[in-house]
Design a protein around this motif. Structure first.
Motif, PDB file in Angstrom:
ATOM      1  N   GLY A 191       0.801  -1.094   0.100  1.00  0.00           N
ATOM      2  CA  GLY A 191       0.045   0.058  -0.026  1.00  0.00           C
ATOM      3  C   GLY A 191       0.923   1.355  -0.073  1.00  0.00           C
ATOM      4  N   PHE A 192       2.165   1.181   0.149  1.00  0.00           N
ATOM      5  CA  PHE A 192       3.158   2.275   0.159  1.00  0.00           C
ATOM      6  C   PHE A 192       2.750   3.187   1.379  1.00  0.00           C
ATOM      7  N   ALA A 193       2.845   4.405   1.243  1.00  0.00           N
ATOM      8  CA  ALA A 193       2.128   5.215   2.288  1.00  0.00           C
ATOM      9  C   ALA A 193       0.721   5.666   1.789  1.00  0.00           C
ATOM     10  N   LEU A 194       0.570   6.249   0.671  1.00  0.00           N
ATOM     11  CA  LEU A 194      -0.849   6.766   0.403  1.00  0.00           C
ATOM     12  C   LEU A 194      -1.918   5.732   0.677  1.00  0.00           C
ATOM     13  N   ASN A 195      -1.866   4.468   0.353  1.00  0.00           N
ATOM     14  CA  ASN A 195      -2.985   3.717   0.540  1.00  0.00           C
ATOM     15  C   ASN A 195      -3.002   3.146   1.750  1.00  0.00           C
ATOM     16  N   ARG A 196      -2.140   3.513   2.832  1.00  0.00           N
ATOM     17  CA  ARG A 196      -2.243   2.950   4.203  1.00  0.00           C
ATOM     18  C   ARG A 196      -1.876   4.216   5.134  1.00  0.00           C
ATOM     19  N   LEU A 197      -2.543   5.407   4.728  1.00  0.00           N
ATOM     20  CA  LEU A 197      -1.888   6.621   5.296  1.00  0.00           C
ATOM     21  C   LEU A 197      -1.823   6.972   6.862  1.00  0.00           C
ATOM     22  N   HIS A 198      -2.767   6.363   7.449  1.00  0.00           N
ATOM     23  CA  HIS A 198      -3.047   6.619   9.029  1.00  0.00           C
ATOM     24  C   HIS A 198      -2.058   5.636   9.761  1.00  0.00           C
ATOM     25  N   GLU A 199      -1.487   4.691   8.950  1.00  0.00           N
ATOM     26  CA  GLU A 199      -0.533   3.480   9.505  1.00  0.00           C
ATOM     27  C   GLU A 199       0.983   3.848   9.426  1.00  0.00           C
ATOM     28  N   ASN A 200       1.544   4.645  10.104  1.00  0.00           N
ATOM     29  CA  ASN A 200       2.805   5.009   9.780  1.00  0.00           C
ATOM     30  C   ASN A 200       3.785   4.407  11.199  1.00  0.00           C
ATOM     31  N   LYS A 201       3.278   3.852  12.101  1.00  0.00           N
ATOM     32  CA  LYS A 201       4.156   3.341  13.021  1.00  0.00           C
ATOM     33  C   LYS A 201       5.331   2.496  12.529  1.00  0.00           C
ATOM     34  N   GLU A 202       5.471   1.914  11.301  1.00  0.00           N
ATOM     35  CA  GLU A 202       6.622   1.340  10.942  1.00  0.00           C
ATOM     36  C   GLU A 202       7.635   2.235  10.647  1.00  0.00           C
ATOM     37  N   GLY A 203       7.558   3.594  10.705  1.00  0.00           N
ATOM     38  CA  GLY A 203       8.569   4.602  10.304  1.00  0.00           C
ATOM     39  C   GLY A 203       8.948   4.479   9.027  1.00  0.00           C
ATOM     40  N   VAL A 213       1.688  13.664   1.370  1.00  0.00           N
ATOM     41  CA  VAL A 213       0.857  12.693   0.697  1.00  0.00           C
ATOM     42  C   VAL A 213      -0.560  13.126   0.802  1.00  0.00           C
ATOM     43  N   MET A 214      -0.953  13.766   1.764  1.00  0.00           N
ATOM     44  CA  MET A 214      -2.452  14.410   1.836  1.00  0.00           C
ATOM     45  C   MET A 214      -2.482  15.625   1.257  1.00  0.00           C
ATOM     46  N   SER A 215      -1.566  16.565   1.486  1.00  0.00           N
ATOM     47  CA  SER A 215      -1.654  18.082   1.283  1.00  0.00           C
ATOM     48  C   SER A 215      -1.445  18.212  -0.368  1.00  0.00           C
ATOM     49  N   ASP A 216      -0.657  17.544  -0.897  1.00  0.00           N
ATOM     50  CA  ASP A 216      -0.267  17.452  -2.331  1.00  0.00           C
ATOM     51  C   ASP A 216      -0.865  16.108  -3.248  1.00  0.00           C
ATOM     52  N   GLY A 217      -1.412  15.272  -2.412  1.00  0.00           N
ATOM     53  CA  GLY A 217      -1.965  14.083  -3.210  1.00  0.00           C
ATOM     54  C   GLY A 217      -3.357  13.973  -2.773  1.00  0.00           C
ATOM     55  N   LEU A 218      -3.917  13.032  -1.914  1.00  0.00           N
ATOM     56  CA  LEU A 218      -5.110  12.722  -1.619  1.00  0.00           C
ATOM     57  C   LEU A 218      -6.120  13.892  -1.510  1.00  0.00           C
ATOM     58  N   GLY A 219      -5.731  14.901  -0.608  1.00  0.00           N
ATOM     59  CA  GLY A 219      -6.489  15.948  -0.385  1.00  0.00           C
ATOM     60  C   GLY A 219      -6.859  16.708  -1.461  1.00  0.00           C
ATOM     61  N   MET A 220      -6.016  16.989  -2.500  1.00  0.00           N
ATOM     62  CA  MET A 220      -6.234  17.596  -3.599  1.00  0.00           C
ATOM     63  C   MET A 220      -7.430  16.960  -4.478  1.00  0.00           C
ATOM     64  N   ARG A 221      -7.269  15.631  -4.442  1.00  0.00           N
ATOM     65  CA  ARG A 221      -8.467  15.104  -5.045  1.00  0.00           C
ATOM     66  C   ARG A 221      -9.797  14.852  -4.350  1.00  0.00           C
ATOM     67  N   TYR A 222      -9.599  14.718  -3.192  1.00  0.00           N
ATOM     68  CA  TYR A 222     -10.916  14.488  -2.296  1.00  0.00           C
ATOM     69  C   TYR A 222     -11.820  16.029  -2.127  1.00  0.00           C
ATOM     70  N   ALA A 223     -11.050  16.956  -2.434  1.00  0.00           N
ATOM     71  CA  ALA A 223     -11.680  18.187  -2.367  1.00  0.00           C
ATOM     72  C   ALA A 223     -12.658  18.234  -3.566  1.00  0.00           C
ATOM     73  N   PHE A 224     -12.755  17.599  -4.607  1.00  0.00           N
ATOM     74  CA  PHE A 224     -13.487  17.461  -5.967  1.00  0.00           C
ATOM     75  C   PHE A 224     -14.280  16.222  -5.870  1.00  0.00           C
ATOM     76  N   ILE A 225     -13.668  15.114  -5.647  1.00  0.00           N
ATOM     77  CA  ILE A 225     -14.330  13.776  -6.011  1.00  0.00           C
ATOM     78  C   ILE A 225     -14.160  13.023  -4.658  1.00  0.00           C
ATOM     79  N   PRO A 227     -14.163   8.744  -2.607  1.00  0.00           N
ATOM     80  CA  PRO A 227     -13.418   7.895  -3.242  1.00  0.00           C
ATOM     81  C   PRO A 227     -13.998   6.375  -4.203  1.00  0.00           C
ATOM     82  N   LEU A 228     -15.368   6.529  -4.121  1.00  0.00           N
ATOM     83  CA  LEU A 228     -15.935   5.719  -5.124  1.00  0.00           C
ATOM     84  C   LEU A 228     -16.036   6.372  -6.401  1.00  0.00           C
ATOM     85  N   GLU A 229     -16.305   7.574  -6.809  1.00  0.00           N
ATOM     86  CA  GLU A 229     -16.008   8.226  -8.035  1.00  0.00           C
ATOM     87  C   GLU A 229     -14.695   7.901  -8.493  1.00  0.00           C
ATOM     88  N   THR A 230     -13.635   8.258  -7.549  1.00  0.00           N
ATOM     89  CA  THR A 230     -12.016   8.215  -8.036  1.00  0.00           C
ATOM     90  C   THR A 230     -11.847   6.630  -8.423  1.00  0.00           C
TER      91      THR A 230
END
Ligand code: NAI
Length: 280
Positions: A191-203, A213-225, A227-230
């Protein structure tokens, strides 16, 4: 094409391949767009031309070159050897199928130079699955974009354990140069980081990169559409999305550990990270 411009190759001219080609051309790079059938290459070039002209009309074309200048940087071909000749970076964008990608990297391994970067756009195949055993494994990396990379700049860089650190740095610098927002993962994880966003305990990623990952990635997308439409738009509809990504989604979901209790040591650690990056 200006022979002095650095050249990159895109292997696979579908949704992601076309978008990468546009991003690289906007940064002034020559682009060879490769696919197995000429009909697909022709369709891809027409599609890119249409998109770039529309973007220019609406003032949304990226980069400092005009649409015609950017378009003259992109050519297509159906010969892999010709596609990769003289390139500094190869961005593989073929369907999400491990056996197919392994076959393609095996073919590339036989014809590439010792300094080109071999990069995969894979959404959820791990570098050890893709690159282990290749002669040029030190030059291999995953550069996972967010669809469509032309509009959403985040790119996750995931090295193979044998990837030379200079390849990670080179790819990071290249992504910055073409206006993307690269983030570095220290090791591979489902899942890399994007697809397991909140699980960063592995460092696996720095706190600053995790926020990107959120501000320049998922956040930009979810401001408009949502997860299902994505999912629907990221393939040829939802059923096709499940068909393509089912195995990967199951692997990622299964790999999530126990839910943290957000108290004690974990709470202190999150707080320290926030203080460190200036949130508090
Ligand atoms: P797509 O199906 O739109 O395009 C794949 C292209 O690869 C097609 O043009 C096909 O003709 C070509 N192809 C098939 N076999 C080939 C071969 N042997 N050599 C060269 N080209 C070949 O797929 P899409 O959506 O562009 O995905 C490409 C990669 O990008 C996948 O690994 C996917 O996981 C990844 N990705 C996809 C995202 C999305 O939302 N669609 C987002 C981020 C990454």
């Amino acid at each position: 094409m200006d022979p002095l411009q650095p050249r990159v190759a895109i292997v696979g001219s579908g949704l992601i391949g076309c978008s990468w080609a546009m991003v690289f051309a906007s940064g002034g790079f020559q682009v060879k767009l490769y696919d197995i059938v000429q009909e697909q290459v022709t369709k891809a070039l027409e599609n890119i031309s249409k998109q770039m002209k529309e973007l220019e009309k609406t003032g949304m074309l990226k980069g400092s070159l005009k649409a015609d200048q950017q378009l003259s940087l992109i050519t297509g071909c159906t010969d892999l050897k010709e596609a990769v000749e003289g390139t500094i970076h190869i961005q593989e964008c073929t369907p999400e199928n491990l056996e197919l990608k392994k076959k393609i990297f095996g073919q590339l391994d036989l014809i590439v130079s010792n300094d080109v970067v071999l990069s995969s756009s894979t959404s959820c195949l791990l570098p050890t699955k893709l690159f282990t055993g290749l002669k040029h494994v030190k030059q291999c990396i995953v550069a996972h974009p967010v669809n469509p990379p032309y509009y959403v700049p985040l790119v996750e860089l995931v090295p193979h354990p044998e990837t030379d650190p200079s390849i990670l740095e080179k790819t990071y610098a290249l992504m910055k140069k073409i206006g993307q927002s690269p983030v570095k993962l220290t090791k591979e994880i489902d899942g890399f980081a994007l697809n397991r966003l909140h699980e960063n305990k592995e460092g696996i990623i720095s706190a600053t990169d995790l926020d990107l990952v959120m501000s320049d990635g998922l956040g930009m997308r979810y401001a408009f559409i949502g997860p299902l439409e994505t999912m629907h738009l990221n393939a040829e509809g939802m059923l096709n999305y499940c068909d393509r990504y089912r195995e990967g989604m199951i692997r990622v979901l299964k790999s999530f550990g126990t839910i943290p209790d957000f108290s004690g040591e974990i709470e202190q650690k999150i707080n320290q990270v926030c203080v460190h990056i200036g949130i508090l």
